[in-house]
Scaffold this motif. Structure first.
Motif, mmCIF file in Angstrom:
data_model
loop_
_atom_site.group_PDB
_atom_site.id
_atom_site.type_symbol
_atom_site.label_atom_id
_atom_site.label_comp_id
_atom_site.label_asym_id
_atom_site.label_seq_id
_atom_site.Cartn_x
_atom_site.Cartn_y
_atom_site.Cartn_z
ATOM 1 N N ARG A 1 1.774 -5.438 3.823
ATOM 2 C CA ARG A 1 0.996 -6.163 4.822
ATOM 3 C C ARG A 1 1.796 -7.353 5.359
ATOM 4 O O ARG A 1 1.603 -7.786 6.477
ATOM 5 C CB ARG A 1 -0.321 -6.643 4.205
ATOM 6 N N LEU B 285 -3.951 -2.847 14.605
ATOM 7 C CA LEU B 285 -2.862 -3.812 14.814
ATOM 8 C C LEU B 285 -1.584 -3.070 15.194
ATOM 9 O O LEU B 285 -1.279 -2.026 14.628
ATOM 10 C CB LEU B 285 -2.601 -4.601 13.531
ATOM 11 N N HIS C 125 -15.986 6.868 5.293
ATOM 12 C CA HIS C 125 -15.378 6.200 4.136
ATOM 13 C C HIS C 125 -14.539 4.968 4.476
ATOM 14 O O HIS C 125 -13.759 4.510 3.652
ATOM 15 C CB HIS C 125 -14.572 7.235 3.328
ATOM 16 N N TYR D 250 1.316 -3.156 12.231
ATOM 17 C CA TYR D 250 1.079 -2.658 10.872
ATOM 18 C C TYR D 250 1.190 -1.143 10.900
ATOM 19 O O TYR D 250 0.679 -0.498 11.825
ATOM 20 C CB TYR D 250 -0.297 -3.078 10.360
ATOM 21 N N SER E 39 0.862 -1.193 0.000
ATOM 22 C CA SER E 39 0.000 0.000 0.000
ATOM 23 C C SER E 39 0.887 1.228 0.000
ATOM 24 O O SER E 39 1.867 1.281 0.734
ATOM 25 C CB SER E 39 -0.855 0.118 1.259
ATOM 26 N N THR F 15 -1.835 6.260 6.707
ATOM 27 C CA THR F 15 -3.096 6.195 5.966
ATOM 28 C C THR F 15 -2.850 5.934 4.489
ATOM 29 O O THR F 15 -1.867 6.393 3.927
ATOM 30 C CB THR F 15 -3.898 7.504 6.117
HETATM 31 C C1 ANZ Z 1 -7.676 6.910 6.963
HETATM 32 C C2 ANZ Z 1 -8.611 6.228 6.085
HETATM 33 C C3 ANZ Z 1 -9.744 6.734 5.468
HETATM 34 C C4 ANZ Z 1 -8.251 4.920 5.869
HETATM 35 C C5 ANZ Z 1 -10.466 5.914 4.678
HETATM 36 C C6 ANZ Z 1 -8.952 4.052 5.082
HETATM 37 C C7 ANZ Z 1 -10.106 4.556 4.479
HETATM 38 P P1 ANZ Z 1 -4.311 -1.036 3.868
HETATM 39 O O1 ANZ Z 1 -5.005 -0.519 2.642
HETATM 40 O O2 ANZ Z 1 -4.671 -2.418 4.243
HETATM 41 O O3 ANZ Z 1 -2.834 -0.772 3.861
HETATM 42 N N1 ANZ Z 1 -4.751 1.451 9.279
HETATM 43 C C8 ANZ Z 1 -3.557 2.039 9.374
HETATM 44 N N2 ANZ Z 1 -2.783 1.437 10.298
HETATM 45 C C9 ANZ Z 1 -3.516 0.418 10.785
HETATM 46 C C10 ANZ Z 1 -3.276 -0.558 11.779
HETATM 47 N N3 ANZ Z 1 -2.120 -0.591 12.447
HETATM 48 N N4 ANZ Z 1 -4.249 -1.457 12.053
HETATM 49 C C11 ANZ Z 1 -5.425 -1.408 11.387
HETATM 50 N N5 ANZ Z 1 -5.697 -0.496 10.437
HETATM 51 C C12 ANZ Z 1 -4.767 0.417 10.147
HETATM 52 O O4 ANZ Z 1 -4.927 -0.216 5.085
HETATM 53 C C13 ANZ Z 1 -4.490 1.073 5.379
HETATM 54 C C14 ANZ Z 1 -5.600 1.752 6.148
HETATM 55 O O5 ANZ Z 1 -5.888 0.972 7.297
HETATM 56 C C15 ANZ Z 1 -5.193 3.115 6.620
HETATM 57 O O6 ANZ Z 1 -5.845 4.133 5.865
HETATM 58 C C16 ANZ Z 1 -5.824 3.206 7.994
HETATM 59 O O7 ANZ Z 1 -7.108 3.749 7.751
HETATM 60 C C17 ANZ Z 1 -5.917 1.792 8.442
HETATM 61 F F1 ANZ Z 1 -11.549 6.388 4.067
HETATM 62 O O8 ANZ Z 1 -6.594 6.003 7.143
HETATM 63 B B1 ANZ Z 1 -6.955 4.659 6.656
#
Ligand code: ANZ
Ligand code: ZN
Length: 834
Positions: free
Chosen positions: A416, A327, A341, A330, A226, A246
């Motif tokens: 991941r 987690l 979203h 991660y 990612s 993110t």
């Molecule tokens: C804001 C956000 C807005 C996110 C949105 C997603 C959607 P992938 O794609 O699997 O890499 N994330 C970050 N660190 C995390 C952790 N340690 N444990 C669980 N979730 C975590 O997933 C990346 C997204 O998973 C990141 O982007 C974060 O949420 C979440 F509309 O940030 B996101």
């Protein structure tokens, strides 16, 4: 004799191949090399039909390549460490080693009965010191290269049995023996740095064009690259920052909270002086350690009372929660939640009444629409100040640009993929060759002391790791300072054993894991065949291990498996009695439209056709079938009914059809057998079959090869005696040889063929005889080319005219009208004049 008798024949040829050393691979051979490998079996007890199908496919390919002139390596071994042997020890009071070796003996004999062209001189079992000792040496090589480390990490803990459980021993969140709810515990464990190779392993997938797309995709998703933004939120209390990761920087104005993992340092610090926080964190530790369990668990949150400020608006404050779905290993172990979203954030915000704001919409005009469920797709930014109207990717790039320019964040790539935890708190595995010393820390066992051999005298009467309980085994002196020290009692994950066995097959020196030159001569495996259940972990670990050896200069091979094929399962009917218990297909009989239990006469329900399994009582034992029909009929059936990637349904009709075919081929080869008198063009048919079978085998389309051979057999049966017919029979035997090798040898000898048929060169075909005697006819309307037809040479004028008028494009132009005139030039053209 008028019948082929497998009971007499099969073992005779098997002994002959063995005696002649037919299938021994010669590393020094000048021939081009071909390495054919099926995933080696776990010695669970007996061979099942799934094995038979898998090994038959590999065997056909190996025999075919050999006849094509390749020096073939086709070895067999045993993935012999693992839990079932320990379970057997606990339940049946047999030593895991005795149980395993007995199973190996049984299964080896079963495989031998099937006549596989295996180089048994290279047989190996991972549970023997002669194998795992070399694995220990490789482990130390990786340790010295910095690719192995130890860290605290969570395991499944059974609080009743007081033991660590493997993931497979956790069933619905409970210990398999005690039934107690599993907890998570921290233990020091060994890890392999597979994440160092994440990018290589991902990019390498691009070179694997002989792998199924679905397997490459599964690996890609598992590695999970990612791209996103890593940045810091300042704590409102001024006590530092919280860094988050993110993948959706474009949603930054939709943040309504920051969530940290229960294992995050801020959470741990809080727990130290707040019992309610400590209690919450303990609650999060309940349940297993698998990602799936964490994903599906109910969302739990704890409001820390802390706040952070938004990086793009210092007056904007966000609450900080501890959340169970974040987690620790991660990203940064922390995230900002955007309930509008992201599905998890939506669930969390709904439960804890946090604000939900729309910041992405289909168009700017939709900015005011309420969000009723997480809208995770792309669109344009709304309610996002300077981003408004920008498409999702552009908006994300803009935030990264600003973060980097202003210095509060940076664009990063995350994977991941986690490092590979290889410690198992079990007996029946490769001992990790490390000694723990109070003064010196973790010290490698000196090479001269390898292998570190498992003690034989262990007990399984209480749960836990027998190596921990053994009175003497772990007590050693530190190799570096000499003071009393303790052996590592963890053993290696059995996936380590299967990560390099294909290299050990290439050469088996006693003093090192493999010979580099020989390994490089054989590798990569040209064709690897096995179950799709290994599509992710086994293949990824083997790819990693190969690259790790390359990095430390031990092997210059990039990818271990050039071609990969994943075969379907063998299925069979299922039946259930009135009380729901399973009945084997042999215990029931048809009664009109219904089924009844033969013994009791009670009605029976016919279930679905399912994968053969002991629990559903629909297993067919290969030995019984070989006894009854011979090896070749079983092999033939395994190849014939379905495309190899699909499931194959076992049926009596199918095996009997295969057995009949064996006899048909046998009869053809008998002297003076033909009483037929058709004057078919056998030569053309034969060359076509040679080409078709070769092409089918190259593409592993065994069922197509079988279909071509049926056709050729029928054609020969109808042909009158002639030199062509005699030649066709001999060629047929060669074509059948990879699939039904015993029959082929016996019939070959009978027809006076010289030597073994297994040693014959694969028949060649004449390209000129492949083209059908067909011609292309131009179809004109008013002298303009409108269509073409394919027709047999010499078709009559009338037939050609009829075909041309019937052609779709012509019919459209005619639109029902009668043509004025039709000119036909046989074998060339039809001109229709309107
Ligand atoms: C804001 C956000 C807005 C996110 C949105 C997603 C959607 P992938 O794609 O699997 O890499 N994330 C970050 N660190 C995390 C952790 N340690 N444990 C669980 N979730 C975590 O997933 C990346 C997204 O998973 C990141 O982007 C974060 O949420 C979440 F509309 O940030 B996101
Ligand atoms: Zn020491």
């Amino acid at each position: 004799t008028d019948r082929f008798d497998p009971a007499a024949s099969d073992s005779r040829w098997q002994e002959r191949w063995e005696r002649d050393g037919c299938f021994r691979a010669d590393s020094a051979s000048a021939k081009p090399k071909s390495y054919v490998l099926e995933m080696f079996p776990y010695p669970s007890g007996r061979i099942h039909m799934g094995h038979v199908r898998n090994y038959t496919m590999g065997d056909v390919l190996a025999r075919y390549r050999r006849m094509q002139g390749f020096e073939v390596l086709h070895p067999m071994g045993w993935d012999a460490f693992g839990m079932p042997a320990e379970n057997a020890a606990m339940e049946k009071k047999v030593h895991p080693g005795a149980w395993t070796r007995e199973n190996i003996a049984t299964m080896r004999a079963q495989l031998k009965r099937l006549g596989f062209a295996l180089d048994w001189s290279r047989e190996l079992a991972t549970c023997e010191p002669d194998y795992y000792g070399h694995e220990q040496a490789l482990f130390l090589d990786l340790f010295e290269a910095g690719l192995v480390y130890r860290k605290e990490s969570e395991v499944n803990w059974d609080p009743v049995d007081m033991t660590v459980l493997a993931n497979e021993q956790v069933i619905d969140g409970r210990g398999w023996r005690s039934g107690a709810a599993v907890e998570r515990r921290k233990l020091n464990q060994w890890f392999l740095r597979i994440t160092d190779f994440a990018e290589e392993l991902l990019d390498g997938l691009g070179t694997l064009d002989q792998w199924p797309d679905k397997v490459r995709l599964m690996q890609e998703n598992w590695i999970g690259r990612s791209r996103g933004l890593q940045f810091r939120f300042a704590r409102a209390d001024g006590a530092g920052e919280i860094e988050v990761f993110t993948t959706r920087p474009d949603t930054i104005f939709g943040a309504s909270f920051v969530a940290i993992s229960p294992g995050h340092p801020i959470a741990e610090a809080l727990a130290a002086d707040r019992p309610d926080a400590a209690e919450f964190i303990a609650r999060c530790r309940q349940g297993g350690t698998t990602a799936a369990e964490i994903e599906t668990a109910e969302k739990l949150g704890f409001d820390t009372g802390l706040e952070v400020t938004h990086p793009l608006d210092p007056s904007w404050r966000l609450p900080v929660w501890i959340a169970n779905f974040v987690l620790m290993d991660y990203g940064t172990g922390a995230l900002f939640g955007v309930p509008g979203h992201d599905a998890r954030d939506f669930e969390f915000a709904t439960k804890y009444k946090l604000s939900i704001r729309r910041v992405v919409a289909a168009s700017i005009a939709d900015a005011g629409l309420a969000v009723t469920e997480a809208e995770t797709g792309a669109g344009v930014a709304v309610n996002s100040k300077f981003l408004d109207g920008m498409a999702t990717p552009a908006a994300a790039a803009e935030i990264i640009r600003r973060a980097e320019a202003a210095g509060w964040g940076r664009g990063v790539t995350q994977y991941r993929l986690r490092d590979w935890g290889v410690s198992r708190q079990r007996y029946w595995g490769t001992p990790i060759p490390i000694i723990h010393c109070q003064a010196c820390g973790a010290v490698p066992v000196p090479r001269a002391h390898l292998p570190v051999v498992l003690p034989e005298d262990v007990s399984f009467d209480v749960p836990g790791n027998p190596l921990d309980r053994h009175p003497a085994w772990s007590k050693v002196d530190c190799p570096s300072c000499g003071s009393p020290a303790r052996r590592e009692t963890d053993t290696l994950d059995t996936f380590v054993d299967s990560s390099w066995y294909f290299i050990r097959f290439s050469s088996q020196p006693g003093d090192r894991p493999f010979d580099q030159a020989e390994a490089e001569a054989w590798l990569p495996v040209g064709q690897y065949i096995g179950g799709v259940e290994h599509a992710i972990l086994h293949l990824l670990y083997a790819r990693f291990w190969t690259r790790a050896l390359q990095r430390i200069g031990r092997l210059s091979v990039q990818e271990p498996f050039k071609g990969l094929f994943t075969q379907g399962m063998v299925t069979h009917e299922t039946y259930r009695a009135g009380d729901g218990s399973w009945l084997s297909p042999g215990e029931v009989r048809r009664d009109g439209d219904d089924w009844v239990h033969i013994e009791s006469g009670h009605p029976v329900t016919a279930g679905r056709v399912e994968k053969m399994s002991k629990s559903k009582k629909n297993v067919v034992d290969p030995d019984t079938i070989v006894d009854r029909y011979g090896a070749d009929a079983v092999r033939w059936f395994m190849l014939s009914d379905s495309p190899p990637e699909r499931d194959l349904e076992w049926s009596i009709g199918g095996i009997e059809g295969a057995a009949r075919f064996v006899q048909r081929v046998w009869r053809l080869a008998q002297p003076g057998a033909s009483t037929a008198h058709e004057d078919s063009d056998l030569r053309r048919r034969l060359h076509k079959t040679v080409a078709a079978v070769g092409q089918a085998l190259d593409g592993l389309q065994f069922n197509k090869a079988v279909a071509s051979l049926y056709e050729l057999t029928s054609a020969i049966e109808k042909a009158k005696p002639s030199a062509d017919r005699a030649a066709a029979v001999q060629t047929l035997l060669k074509l059948v040889a990879p699939m039904a090798p015993h029959l082929a040898e016996e019939a070959w000898a009978q027809c006076g063929g010289s030597g073994l048929i297994a040693d014959q060169p694969w028949p060649e075909h004449d390209e000129a005889l492949l083209v059908d005697d067909q011609v292309t006819i131009a179809v004109q309307v008013n002298g303009k080319l409108r269509d073409t037809l394919t027709a047999p040479r010499g078709l009559t004028r009338e037939m050609l005219q009829a075909q041309a008028l019937g052609a779709e494009k012509v019919a459209r132009l005619l639109a029902g009208a009668e043509p004025k005139k039709v000119i036909v030039v046989p074998d060339r053209l039809v001109n229709i004049v309107l």
